[in-house]
Design a protein around this motif. Structure first.
Motif, short mmCIF file in Angstrom:
data_model
loop_
_atom_site.label_atom_id
_atom_site.label_comp_id
_atom_site.label_asym_id
_atom_site.label_seq_id
_atom_site.Cartn_x
_atom_site.Cartn_y
_atom_site.Cartn_z
N THR A 226 0.83 -1.22 0.00
CA THR A 226 0.00 0.00 0.00
C THR A 226 0.86 1.26 0.00
O THR A 226 0.50 2.25 -0.65
CB THR A 226 -0.96 0.03 1.21
OG1 THR A 226 -0.20 -0.13 2.40
CG2 THR A 226 -1.99 -1.08 1.11
N GLN A 227 1.98 1.25 0.70
CA GLN A 227 2.86 2.42 0.69
C GLN A 227 3.47 2.64 -0.69
O GLN A 227 3.59 3.77 -1.14
CB GLN A 227 3.97 2.25 1.74
CG GLN A 227 3.45 2.35 3.16
CD GLN A 227 4.48 1.87 4.17
OE1 GLN A 227 5.15 0.85 3.96
NE2 GLN A 227 4.61 2.59 5.27
N LEU A 228 3.85 1.56 -1.35
CA LEU A 228 4.44 1.69 -2.68
C LEU A 228 3.41 2.11 -3.71
O LEU A 228 3.74 2.83 -4.66
CB LEU A 228 5.12 0.38 -3.10
CG LEU A 228 6.35 -0.02 -2.29
CD1 LEU A 228 6.92 -1.33 -2.79
CD2 LEU A 228 7.40 1.07 -2.30
N GLU A 229 2.16 1.69 -3.52
CA GLU A 229 1.11 2.09 -4.46
C GLU A 229 0.84 3.59 -4.41
O GLU A 229 0.38 4.17 -5.38
CB GLU A 229 -0.19 1.31 -4.18
CG GLU A 229 -0.11 -0.12 -4.65
CD GLU A 229 -1.34 -0.93 -4.26
OE1 GLU A 229 -2.16 -0.46 -3.43
OE2 GLU A 229 -1.48 -2.04 -4.81
N ARG A 230 1.15 4.22 -3.28
CA ARG A 230 0.96 5.66 -3.15
C ARG A 230 2.04 6.47 -3.86
O ARG A 230 1.90 7.67 -4.06
CB ARG A 230 0.93 6.06 -1.67
CG ARG A 230 -0.33 5.64 -1.00
CD ARG A 230 -0.40 6.21 0.41
NE ARG A 230 -0.91 5.17 1.28
CZ ARG A 230 -0.41 4.84 2.44
NH1 ARG A 230 0.62 5.48 2.93
NH2 ARG A 230 -0.94 3.88 3.15
N LEU A 231 3.14 5.82 -4.21
CA LEU A 231 4.23 6.51 -4.92
C LEU A 231 3.83 6.74 -6.38
O LEU A 231 3.01 6.01 -6.93
CB LEU A 231 5.51 5.68 -4.89
CG LEU A 231 6.15 5.43 -3.53
CD1 LEU A 231 7.34 4.50 -3.70
CD2 LEU A 231 6.56 6.71 -2.86
N GLY A 232 4.45 7.73 -6.98
CA GLY A 232 4.25 7.95 -8.41
C GLY A 232 4.82 6.78 -9.20
O GLY A 232 5.65 6.02 -8.70
#
Length: 166
Positions: free
Chosen positions: A68-74
């Motif tokens: 989920t944290q990586l999905e928030r990255l561009g």
């Protein structure tokens, strides 16, 4: 082989994340050890799989590397982190824990798991050995994941948001 703390190279944020992750890992490994001591067929495997499917994302989150944290990255930053994970061979960083991944992990500690199954039916001493092997197996997998997270964090430091503050 260097420890996770050595891999952090003195970075206080990474060292704090390692300590939090190890504390979490110890608690989960103790639960797995308790389940390993119970001589019910399949209980320990099911417990280990459930614990791993929970603890791996929690450890990843300590380093800002959960799915989920990586999905928030561009898109570019996410791709950079995924390349860093691939470069260091981090199998579980930023991944959804699936049955197939759990089977790969089981193969990594297969001998311990087989010995654990065999020893648990010997009264008392066998159950104690089974619990010890269960703890060791979960701890080994968790510690390897912590090291992978440290390596990826160092490789992708400029791409990741700051880790969560506790």
């Amino acid at each position: 082989m260097p420890s996770a703390i050595e891999l952090a190279e003195g970075d206080p944020q990474l060292i704090a994340a390692i300590r939090r992750s190890r504390s979490l890992l110890r608690r989960k490994a103790l639960l797995g050890a308790a389940a390993s001591a119970v001589p019910l067929p399949g209980l320990d495997w099911a417990t280990d799989a459930a614990l791993l499917s929970r603890v791996v994302p929690q450890i990843s989150a300590e380093f800002g590397l959960s799915l989920t944290q990586l999905e928030r990255l561009g898109p570019q930053r996410r791709e950079g982190v995924q390349k860093a994970a691939a470069a260091v061979g981090a199998l579980l960083v930023g991944k959804l824990i699936t049955r197939e991944l759990l089977l790969v992990l089981a193969k990594r500690v297969g001998i311990r798991m087989t010995a654990k199954q065999a020893t648990r039916y010997v009264p008392l001493a066998g159950q104690a050995v089974s619990a010890l092997l269960g703890y060791a197996a979960l701890s080994t997998l968790g510690e390897q994941h912590i090291k992978d997270c440290v390596r990826v964090s160092r490789a992708a430091r400029h791409l990741l948001p700051p880790p969560p503050t506790v």
